[in-house]
Motif scaffolding. Structure first.
Motif, PDB file in Angstrom:
ATOM      1  N   ALA A 140       0.822  -1.205   0.000  1.00 19.29           N
ATOM      2  CA  ALA A 140       0.000   0.000   0.000  1.00 19.29           C
ATOM      3  C   ALA A 140       0.860   1.262   0.000  1.00 19.29           C
ATOM      4  CB  ALA A 140      -0.934  -0.011   1.209  1.00 19.29           C
ATOM      5  N   LEU A 141       2.043   1.177   0.608  1.00 17.14           N
ATOM      6  CA  LEU A 141       2.927   2.348   0.634  1.00 17.14           C
ATOM      7  C   LEU A 141       3.516   2.656  -0.739  1.00 17.14           C
ATOM      8  CD1 LEU A 141       4.937   1.823   3.955  1.00 17.14           C
ATOM      9  CD2 LEU A 141       3.100   3.468   3.531  1.00 17.14           C
ATOM     10  N   PHE A 142       3.764   1.622  -1.527  1.00 18.53           N
ATOM     11  CA  PHE A 142       4.477   1.810  -2.788  1.00 18.53           C
ATOM     12  C   PHE A 142       3.542   1.879  -4.003  1.00 18.53           C
ATOM     13  CE2 PHE A 142       7.700   0.234   0.029  1.00 18.53           C
ATOM     14  CZ  PHE A 142       8.861   0.872  -0.377  1.00 18.53           C
ATOM     15  N   THR A 143       2.345   1.355  -3.872  1.00 13.63           N
ATOM     16  CA  THR A 143       1.451   1.304  -5.023  1.00 13.63           C
ATOM     17  C   THR A 143       0.974   2.706  -5.404  1.00 13.63           C
ATOM     18  OG1 THR A 143       0.688  -0.892  -4.386  1.00 13.63           O
ATOM     19  CG2 THR A 143      -0.692   0.329  -5.919  1.00 13.63           C
ATOM     20  N   GLY A 144       1.105   3.041  -6.671  1.00 13.57           N
ATOM     21  CA  GLY A 144       0.618   4.316  -7.185  1.00 13.57           C
ATOM     22  C   GLY A 144       1.478   5.511  -6.845  1.00 13.57           C
ATOM     23  N   LYS A 145       2.621   5.278  -6.231  1.00 12.10           N
ATOM     24  CA  LYS A 145       3.513   6.386  -5.874  1.00 12.10           C
ATOM     25  C   LYS A 145       4.577   6.570  -6.942  1.00 12.10           C
ATOM     26  CE  LYS A 145       1.645   6.930  -1.738  1.00 12.10           C
ATOM     27  NZ  LYS A 145       0.730   5.783  -1.717  1.00 12.10           N
ATOM     28  N   LYS A 146       4.721   7.783  -7.413  1.00 15.34           N
ATOM     29  CA  LYS A 146       5.761   8.086  -8.389  1.00 15.34           C
ATOM     30  C   LYS A 146       7.076   8.448  -7.704  1.00 15.34           C
ATOM     31  CE  LYS A 146       2.619   9.596 -12.048  1.00 15.34           C
ATOM     32  NZ  LYS A 146       2.262  10.695 -12.978  1.00 15.34           N
ATOM     33  N   GLU A 147       6.961   8.913  -6.466  1.00 16.03           N
ATOM     34  CA  GLU A 147       8.176   9.226  -5.704  1.00 16.03           C
ATOM     35  C   GLU A 147       7.869   9.064  -4.228  1.00 16.03           C
ATOM     36  OE1 GLU A 147       7.603  14.073  -5.493  1.00 16.03           O
ATOM     37  OE2 GLU A 147       9.254  13.213  -6.616  1.00 16.03           O
ATOM     38  N   LEU A 148       8.935   8.856  -3.460  1.00 17.40           N
ATOM     39  CA  LEU A 148       8.804   8.657  -2.021  1.00 17.40           C
ATOM     40  C   LEU A 148       9.253   9.915  -1.290  1.00 17.40           C
ATOM     41  CD1 LEU A 148      10.221   5.023  -1.665  1.00 17.40           C
ATOM     42  CD2 LEU A 148       7.848   5.737  -1.910  1.00 17.40           C
ATOM     43  N   ASN A 149       8.485  10.259  -0.261  1.00 17.91           N
ATOM     44  CA  ASN A 149       8.859  11.418   0.540  1.00 17.91           C
ATOM     45  C   ASN A 149       9.173  10.970   1.962  1.00 17.91           C
ATOM     46  OD1 ASN A 149       6.338  10.934   1.729  1.00 17.91           O
ATOM     47  ND2 ASN A 149       5.302  12.352   0.311  1.00 17.91           N
ATOM     48  N   ALA A 150       9.443  11.924   2.826  1.00 21.52           N
ATOM     49  CA  ALA A 150       9.832  11.611   4.200  1.00 21.52           C
ATOM     50  C   ALA A 150       8.697  10.928   4.962  1.00 21.52           C
ATOM     51  CB  ALA A 150      10.263  12.882   4.922  1.00 21.52           C
ATOM     52  N   ILE A 152       6.417   8.869   3.775  1.00 17.32           N
ATOM     53  CA  ILE A 152       6.333   7.459   3.387  1.00 17.32           C
ATOM     54  C   ILE A 152       7.477   6.662   4.010  1.00 17.32           C
ATOM     55  CG2 ILE A 152       6.433   5.867   1.429  1.00 17.32           C
ATOM     56  CD1 ILE A 152       5.004   7.911  -0.232  1.00 17.32           C
ATOM     57  N   ALA A 153       8.653   7.274   4.107  1.00 21.05           N
ATOM     58  CA  ALA A 153       9.794   6.598   4.718  1.00 21.05           C
ATOM     59  C   ALA A 153       9.520   6.283   6.184  1.00 21.05           C
ATOM     60  CB  ALA A 153      11.042   7.462   4.584  1.00 21.05           C
ATOM     61  N   SER A 154       8.874   7.207   6.890  1.00 23.83           N
ATOM     62  CA  SER A 154       8.547   6.958   8.297  1.00 23.83           C
ATOM     63  C   SER A 154       7.460   5.886   8.420  1.00 23.83           C
ATOM     64  CB  SER A 154       8.094   8.256   8.970  1.00 23.83           C
ATOM     65  OG  SER A 154       6.916   8.747   8.346  1.00 23.83           O
ATOM     66  N   GLU A 155       6.510   5.892   7.488  1.00 27.44           N
ATOM     67  CA  GLU A 155       5.478   4.853   7.498  1.00 27.44           C
ATOM     68  C   GLU A 155       6.089   3.474   7.216  1.00 27.44           C
ATOM     69  OE1 GLU A 155       2.291   5.761   4.894  1.00 27.44           O
ATOM     70  OE2 GLU A 155       1.891   7.737   5.767  1.00 27.44           O
ATOM     71  N   LEU A 156       7.085   3.449   6.349  1.00 28.13           N
ATOM     72  CA  LEU A 156       7.774   2.188   6.061  1.00 28.13           C
ATOM     73  C   LEU A 156       8.437   1.638   7.318  1.00 28.13           C
ATOM     74  CD1 LEU A 156       8.882   0.038   4.134  1.00 28.13           C
ATOM     75  CD2 LEU A 156      10.729   1.615   3.559  1.00 28.13           C
ATOM     76  N   GLU A 157       9.055   2.504   8.069  1.00 27.13           N
ATOM     77  CA  GLU A 157       9.691   2.076   9.320  1.00 27.13           C
ATOM     78  C   GLU A 157       8.651   1.563  10.309  1.00 27.13           C
ATOM     79  OE1 GLU A 157      12.758   3.876  12.719  1.00 27.13           O
ATOM     80  OE2 GLU A 157      11.935   5.169  11.135  1.00 27.13           O
ATOM     81  N   GLU A 158       7.503   2.215  10.347  1.00 23.88           N
ATOM     82  CA  GLU A 158       6.440   1.791  11.257  1.00 23.88           C
ATOM     83  C   GLU A 158       5.904   0.404  10.883  1.00 23.88           C
ATOM     84  OE1 GLU A 158       1.922   3.151  12.616  1.00 23.88           O
ATOM     85  OE2 GLU A 158       3.167   4.474  11.371  1.00 23.88           O
ATOM     86  N   VAL A 159       5.758   0.161   9.583  1.00 23.60           N
ATOM     87  CA  VAL A 159       5.272  -1.153   9.137  1.00 23.60           C
ATOM     88  C   VAL A 159       6.254  -2.247   9.540  1.00 23.60           C
ATOM     89  CG1 VAL A 159       4.782  -2.557   7.105  1.00 23.60           C
ATOM     90  CG2 VAL A 159       3.872  -0.251   7.269  1.00 23.60           C
ATOM     91  N   LEU A 160       7.530  -2.000   9.361  1.00 21.83           N
ATOM     92  CA  LEU A 160       8.539  -2.997   9.701  1.00 21.83           C
ATOM     93  C   LEU A 160       8.550  -3.284  11.208  1.00 21.83           C
ATOM     94  CD1 LEU A 160      11.486  -1.800   7.413  1.00 21.83           C
ATOM     95  CD2 LEU A 160       9.995  -3.768   7.061  1.00 21.83           C
ATOM     96  N   LEU A 161       8.448  -2.243  12.012  1.00 28.47           N
ATOM     97  CA  LEU A 161       8.465  -2.438  13.462  1.00 28.47           C
ATOM     98  C   LEU A 161       7.227  -3.184  13.946  1.00 28.47           C
ATOM     99  CD1 LEU A 161       9.815   1.049  14.630  1.00 28.47           C
ATOM    100  CD2 LEU A 161      11.006  -1.139  14.740  1.00 28.47           C
ATOM    101  N   SER A 162       6.082  -2.860  13.388  1.00 23.30           N
ATOM    102  CA  SER A 162       4.840  -3.491  13.827  1.00 23.30           C
ATOM    103  C   SER A 162       4.674  -4.900  13.259  1.00 23.30           C
ATOM    104  CB  SER A 162       3.642  -2.645  13.417  1.00 23.30           C
ATOM    105  OG  SER A 162       3.593  -2.482  12.015  1.00 23.30           O
TER     106      SER A 162
END
Length: 425
Positions: A140-150, A152-162
């Motif tokens: 869900a974080l990567f789908t439809g995104k043309k570029e990543l911002n800060a 999304i990077a923090s959300e990625l870290e949250e997904v990994l931790l949880s």
């Protein structure tokens, strides 16, 4: 005188008839040769036999079988050279397809097997791949995104931790992704996703040092340990099924003497797959059961001894000390035993599983991990956390109740099944 002459004439005539009768018997030999047709074949074979002693004068009987074939080319080189040449031509013609045939079958089954394994892993990891699971949230974080911002990077870290990846492993994973990509590529979702998969595979493969279960000794003694309810007894049954199917002879040691149901469960597995089960009385010393099992295995010429143990809390020091005694007793029965000590971990325990593993690793020289019930959790990241924190290879993963649901852990296949795109399915 006349009578004397007549007597001489009669004697001469009698002598004439006698000579005439002797001549036909002299002429009988040619008629005898004509009346005996069998002699010609021996006369024909006799020259061949004379020709045969030159190539092989050893045995008469076999030479008679191989003689005609060998004598014909010797007597008729020109006439038989032509039929011999097509035979040689046919031989390479038959030989050429044979080498050309093996490559296709050897190359075809490999992708089929890999596809089947990955499909089976994906079915077992369906919860982790669901929308609310580890893969679903990352997707869900990567789908439809043309570029990543800060953000999304923090959300990625949250997904990994949880997802039970753990704080240390999450920091390592994100740090490696940043180091692997150029600053301009960090905003590209595709490149970040690919780097994430590469680094995840690198972590679970222990940087390429992971290896399958090695059976170098006979018997190879495998001790399975873990807390209550982790699935040790079931794992032994499934593992014995796989080993028996591969041609290895197994023996099961019912070392969980404090739980009668565990002994009966192991006996059922043994009857099902044809393995002998060594067990003691209720409450017997588990070390003595392991000792007897190893000695029995040596007598029977068994390849693998799978030893069950009683579940114990990692916080109980006296129970952990007893586990050490079992390992020492196995060493007394067979030098170098146990050759493998596998820690069975329930994947649904999350971060608690990691704490259990650390305690067992301090008490015993663990050689690998079996991660069970991975199909019952959406937090598939626990594999990354355990592999990185303990630096122990994951040998097997359990994704169901059936014997074939115990999969030998292959890092590339596992990462593909967990993080593979929907387009590859």
């Amino acid at each position: 005188m006349i009578y004397a002459l007549i007597a001489l004439a009669v004697a001469a005539i009698a002598a004439y008839f006698l000579f005439a009768k002797k001549k036909p018997p002299a002429e009988l030999p040619p008629s005898s040769t004509k009346s005996h047709p069998p002699p010609p074949p021996p006369n024909r074979t006799s020259p061949r036999k004379q020709a045969e002693p030159a190539p092989a004068p050893t045995t008469p009987a076999p030479s008679e079988v191989a003689g005609p074939s060998a004598a014909k080319p010797a007597t008729k080189p020109t006439a038989e050279a032509t039929p011999a040449s097509p035979e040689v031509a046919h031989a390479p013609a038959v030989a050429t397809p044979t080498p050309s045939r093996p490559p296709p079958p050897s190359t075809r089954p490999t992708p089929q097997r890999a596809a089947r394994d990955i499909d089976g892993l994906r079915k077992g990891l369906s919860k982790a791949r669901a929308t609310e699971g580890f893969f679903g949230r990352l997707r869900a974080l990567f789908t439809g995104k043309k570029e990543l911002n800060a953000d999304i990077a923090s959300e990625l870290e949250e997904v990994l931790l949880s997802s039970d990846v753990g704080a240390e492993t999450t920091a390592l994973l994100l740090g490696r992704v940043k180091d692997a990509l150029r600053p301009s590529d960090l905003a590209n979702p595709e490149k970040v996703w690919d780097a994430l998969r590469v680094e995840a595979e690198r972590i679970v493969s222990l940087d390429g040092t992971i290896a399958p279960l090695e059976l170098r000794h006979q018997p190879t003694v495998v001790l399975l340990v873990g807390v209550n309810g982790a699935g040790k007894t079931t794992t032994i049954g499934k593992l014995a099924t796989k080993l028996q199917a591969s041609g290895k002879k197994c023996l099961l040691a019912a070392g969980d003497t404090f739980r009668a149901a565990a002994v009966q469960q192991l006996v059922v597995w043994g009857d099902r797959i044809g393995c002998e089960v060594v067990r003691g009385k209720d409450g017997a010393d588990p070390g003595s059961v392991c000792f007897d099992a190893i000695k029995r295995a040596e007598t029977l010429g068994v390849d693998v001894v799978l030893a069950d143990t009683a579940g114990r809390l990692h916080t109980k020091s006296n129970l952990m000390a007893e586990m050490k005694k079992i390992a020492k007793t196995a060493e007394k029965a067979l030098a170098g035993a146990p050759h493998e000590i596998l820690l069975v971990i329930d994947a649904t325990n999350g971060q608690n599983a990691l704490a259990q593993a650390k305690e067992f690793q301090e008490a015993l020289p663990l050689t690998g991990i079996v991660l069970t019930k991975l199909d019952g959790t959406a937090k598939g990241g626990v594999v990354l956390g355990i592999a990185n924190a303990l630096r122990l290879p994951v040998r097997f993963v359990g994704l169901g109740e059936r014997p074939d649901d115990l999969h030998e852990f292959a890092p590339a296949d596992f990462v593909e099944a967990l993080l593979g795109r929907e387009t590859t399915e």
